[in-house]
Scaffold this motif. Structure first.
Motif, PDB file in Angstrom:
ATOM      1  N   HIS A 161       0.828  -1.196   0.000  1.00 47.46           N
ATOM      2  CA  HIS A 161       0.000   0.000   0.000  1.00 47.46           C
ATOM      3  C   HIS A 161       0.866   1.251   0.000  1.00 47.46           C
ATOM      4  O   HIS A 161       1.886   1.307   0.690  1.00 47.46           O
ATOM      5  CB  HIS A 161      -0.903   0.029   1.245  1.00 47.46           C
ATOM      6  CG  HIS A 161      -1.759  -1.177   1.410  1.00 47.46           C
ATOM      7  ND1 HIS A 161      -3.055  -1.245   0.954  1.00 47.46           N
ATOM      8  CD2 HIS A 161      -1.492  -2.392   1.978  1.00 47.46           C
ATOM      9  CE1 HIS A 161      -3.563  -2.427   1.236  1.00 47.46           C
ATOM     10  NE2 HIS A 161      -2.628  -3.146   1.856  1.00 47.46           N
ATOM     11  N   GLN A 162       0.411   2.255  -0.743  1.00 43.39           N
ATOM     12  CA  GLN A 162       1.058   3.562  -0.664  1.00 43.39           C
ATOM     13  C   GLN A 162       0.419   4.346   0.460  1.00 43.39           C
ATOM     14  O   GLN A 162      -0.810   4.313   0.629  1.00 43.39           O
ATOM     15  CB  GLN A 162       0.928   4.324  -1.981  1.00 43.39           C
ATOM     16  CG  GLN A 162       1.754   5.614  -2.001  1.00 43.39           C
ATOM     17  CD  GLN A 162       1.748   6.271  -3.358  1.00 43.39           C
ATOM     18  OE1 GLN A 162       0.715   6.751  -3.830  1.00 43.39           O
ATOM     19  NE2 GLN A 162       2.904   6.300  -4.000  1.00 43.39           N
ATOM     20  N   VAL A 163       1.265   5.033   1.231  1.00 47.86           N
ATOM     21  CA  VAL A 163       0.769   5.780   2.379  1.00 47.86           C
ATOM     22  C   VAL A 163       1.371   7.182   2.386  1.00 47.86           C
ATOM     23  O   VAL A 163       2.358   7.460   1.699  1.00 47.86           O
ATOM     24  CB  VAL A 163       1.108   5.067   3.711  1.00 47.86           C
ATOM     25  CG1 VAL A 163       0.369   3.744   3.814  1.00 47.86           C
ATOM     26  CG2 VAL A 163       2.615   4.862   3.864  1.00 47.86           C
ATOM     27  N   VAL A 164       0.748   8.045   3.176  1.00 50.23           N
ATOM     28  CA  VAL A 164       1.272   9.381   3.448  1.00 50.23           C
ATOM     29  C   VAL A 164       1.351   9.518   4.959  1.00 50.23           C
ATOM     30  O   VAL A 164       0.793   8.697   5.707  1.00 50.23           O
ATOM     31  CB  VAL A 164       0.366  10.477   2.834  1.00 50.23           C
ATOM     32  CG1 VAL A 164       0.335  10.356   1.314  1.00 50.23           C
ATOM     33  CG2 VAL A 164      -1.034  10.426   3.418  1.00 50.23           C
ATOM     34  N   PRO A 165       2.048  10.544   5.460  1.00 50.07           N
ATOM     35  CA  PRO A 165       2.114  10.712   6.920  1.00 50.07           C
ATOM     36  C   PRO A 165       0.732  10.837   7.542  1.00 50.07           C
ATOM     37  O   PRO A 165      -0.184  11.441   6.967  1.00 50.07           O
ATOM     38  CB  PRO A 165       2.924  12.004   7.081  1.00 50.07           C
ATOM     39  CG  PRO A 165       3.769  12.064   5.850  1.00 50.07           C
ATOM     40  CD  PRO A 165       2.892  11.519   4.753  1.00 50.07           C
ATOM     41  N   GLY A 166       0.586  10.261   8.728  1.00 53.76           N
ATOM     42  CA  GLY A 166      -0.672  10.323   9.447  1.00 53.76           C
ATOM     43  C   GLY A 166      -0.728  11.500  10.399  1.00 53.76           C
ATOM     44  O   GLY A 166      -0.014  12.487  10.249  1.00 53.76           O
ATOM     45  N   ARG A 167      -1.567  11.374  11.413  1.00 55.59           N
ATOM     46  CA  ARG A 167      -1.809  12.499  12.325  1.00 55.59           C
ATOM     47  C   ARG A 167      -0.618  12.834  13.205  1.00 55.59           C
ATOM     48  O   ARG A 167      -0.522  13.942  13.741  1.00 55.59           O
ATOM     49  CB  ARG A 167      -3.033  12.229  13.204  1.00 55.59           C
ATOM     50  CG  ARG A 167      -2.927  11.001  14.100  1.00 55.59           C
ATOM     51  CD  ARG A 167      -4.204  10.841  14.925  1.00 55.59           C
ATOM     52  NE  ARG A 167      -4.210   9.663  15.767  1.00 55.59           N
ATOM     53  CZ  ARG A 167      -4.703   8.506  15.407  1.00 55.59           C
ATOM     54  NH1 ARG A 167      -5.210   8.372  14.182  1.00 55.59           N
ATOM     55  NH2 ARG A 167      -4.698   7.473  16.231  1.00 55.59           N
ATOM     56  N   ASP A 168       0.296  11.862  13.368  1.00 58.51           N
ATOM     57  CA  ASP A 168       1.519  12.107  14.123  1.00 58.51           C
ATOM     58  C   ASP A 168       2.590  11.157  13.617  1.00 58.51           C
ATOM     59  O   ASP A 168       2.364  10.388  12.674  1.00 58.51           O
ATOM     60  CB  ASP A 168       1.298  11.944  15.640  1.00 58.51           C
ATOM     61  CG  ASP A 168       0.728  10.584  16.018  1.00 58.51           C
ATOM     62  OD1 ASP A 168       1.091   9.570  15.365  1.00 58.51           O
ATOM     63  OD2 ASP A 168      -0.080  10.510  16.955  1.00 58.51           O
ATOM     64  N   ALA A 169       3.771  11.201  14.236  1.00 59.02           N
ATOM     65  CA  ALA A 169       4.904  10.409  13.756  1.00 59.02           C
ATOM     66  C   ALA A 169       4.692   8.917  13.909  1.00 59.02           C
ATOM     67  O   ALA A 169       5.425   8.119  13.308  1.00 59.02           O
ATOM     68  CB  ALA A 169       6.172  10.834  14.492  1.00 59.02           C
TER      69      ALA A 169
END
Length: 255
Positions: A13-21
Motif C-alpha cells: 500500500h502507498q501511504v502518506v504521513p498520518g496524524r503524528d509520527a
C-alpha cells in the motif's frame, strides 16, 4: 508531498504521513499505527547507482585522493530494505560502518541529459544508509560484491519527498546517531559531484529509468557498529531512517 510504501494484510500500500509520527494514512483515509505494518522502500526500486568517495572529507578520512570522475558501482535488489528493518553484522566482521546518504530517485527516462536540464528528471529524494564491512574490501576503487551487495545492507526510506518540496538538495544537513549519540554530521554542499553532474554523467552512456536510485555518497564521521545498535540516519527536510544491526543468530531466526 511525502509518500511511502508498506506491507499490510498481504498487500502493498502507498501511504502518506498520518496524524503524528506514529501513524500513516492509507489512500482511503484510514490510519495505521506503527507496529501494525512493515515499512518497505518508498519506491519500487530499479537500478541502484552508488557513489564512492563523493565527499572530499570522507576521501581524506580514508586516506584516498578524491576521484576526478564519478566513482560509481551498482547494487543488486537484494540489498535494499525499508525503515525499521534489520541489517546483519556477520560474525567474522571486525569493522562495519553506516553511511548516511541522500538518495535521488529518477522520475522519467533520461538519456543524454544536459546538466542544466538534469533536475527535471528527478522525482524526489529519500534517505539511505549504505552499510559497508571494511574487512571485505579488496580495493577502495573497486568495491567488491561482499562489501556492498549483502542482503538488506541498504535501508531506504521512510519517505519519498517530492522534488518540489526541496528548495536546494545541495544544501542539506546530514547526520547519523548510534544509540542516540551523534557520530556523523555533514552537508550535501560538500559533494564533489553534485546531483546534476551525476545525472548528466550516468545518462551520457545509458538510459536512466523511473525508480532508479542514485546514492550520492557520505561525509566523514564513520564508526564501527555492533549487533544491537540502533542507527538513525537523518537528512534535513527529508526524514530520519531507523535501522537495527543484528547478529547472525537474530538475523537467521527472523528470516
Amino acid at each position: 508531498m511525502r509518500t511511502g510504501r508498506i506491507a499490510w494484510q498481504g498487500g502493498i500500500h502507498q501511504v502518506v504521513p498520518g496524524r503524528d509520527a506514529e501513524h500513516v494514512r492509507l489512500a482511503d483515509g484510514r490510519e495505521l499505527a506503527e507496529g501494525g505494518f512493515v515499512w518497505l522502500p518508498p519506491v519500487a526500486v530499479g537500478t541502484v547507482f552508488a557513489l564512492g568517495l563523493n565527499y572530499a572529507d570522507h576521501a581524506k578520512e580514508l586516506a584516498f585522493k578524491a576521484p576526478e570522475t564519478p566513482l560509481v558501482f551498482l547494487k543488486g535488489p537484494n540489498t535494499i530494505t525499508g525503515h525499521k528493518a534489520l541489517s546483519r553484522r556477520p560474525a567474522d566482521a571486525t569493522y562495519m560502518h553506516y553511511e548516511c546518504e541522500l538518495a535521488v530517485v529518477i522520475g522519467q527516462p533520461a538519456y543524454r541529459v544536459a546538466k542544466a536540464d538534469a533536475m527535471q528528471y528527478v522525482a524526489g529524494y529519500t534517505v539511505a544508509n549504505d552499510y559497508a564491512i571494511r574487512d571485505y574490501l579488496e580495493n577502495y576503487y573497486r568495491p567488491n560484491l561482499r562489501v556492498k551487495n549483502r542482503d538488506a545492507c541498504t535501508p531506504l526510506g521512510p519517505w519519498l519527498v517530492s522534488r518540489d518540496e526541496v528548495a536546494d538538495p545541495m544544501a542539506l544537513a546530514l547526520c547519523t546517531r548510534v544509540n542516540g549519540v551523534q557520530t556523523q554530521q555533514g552537508t550535501t554542499a560538500d559533494m564533489i559531484f553534485d546531483i546534476p553532474t551525476l545525472i548528466e554523467y550516468l545518462s551520457s552512456f545509458m538510459t536512466l529509468q523511473p525508480g532508479d536510485v542514485i546514492l550520492t555518497g557520505t561525509p566523514e564521521g564513520l564508526a564501527d557498529v555492533k549487533a544491537g545498535d540502533v542507527v538513525e540516519t537523518a537528512i534535513e527536510g527529508i526524514g530520519c531512517l531507523v535501522n537495527t544491526v543484528v547478529d547472525d543468530a537474530t538475523w537467521f531466526a527472523a528470516a
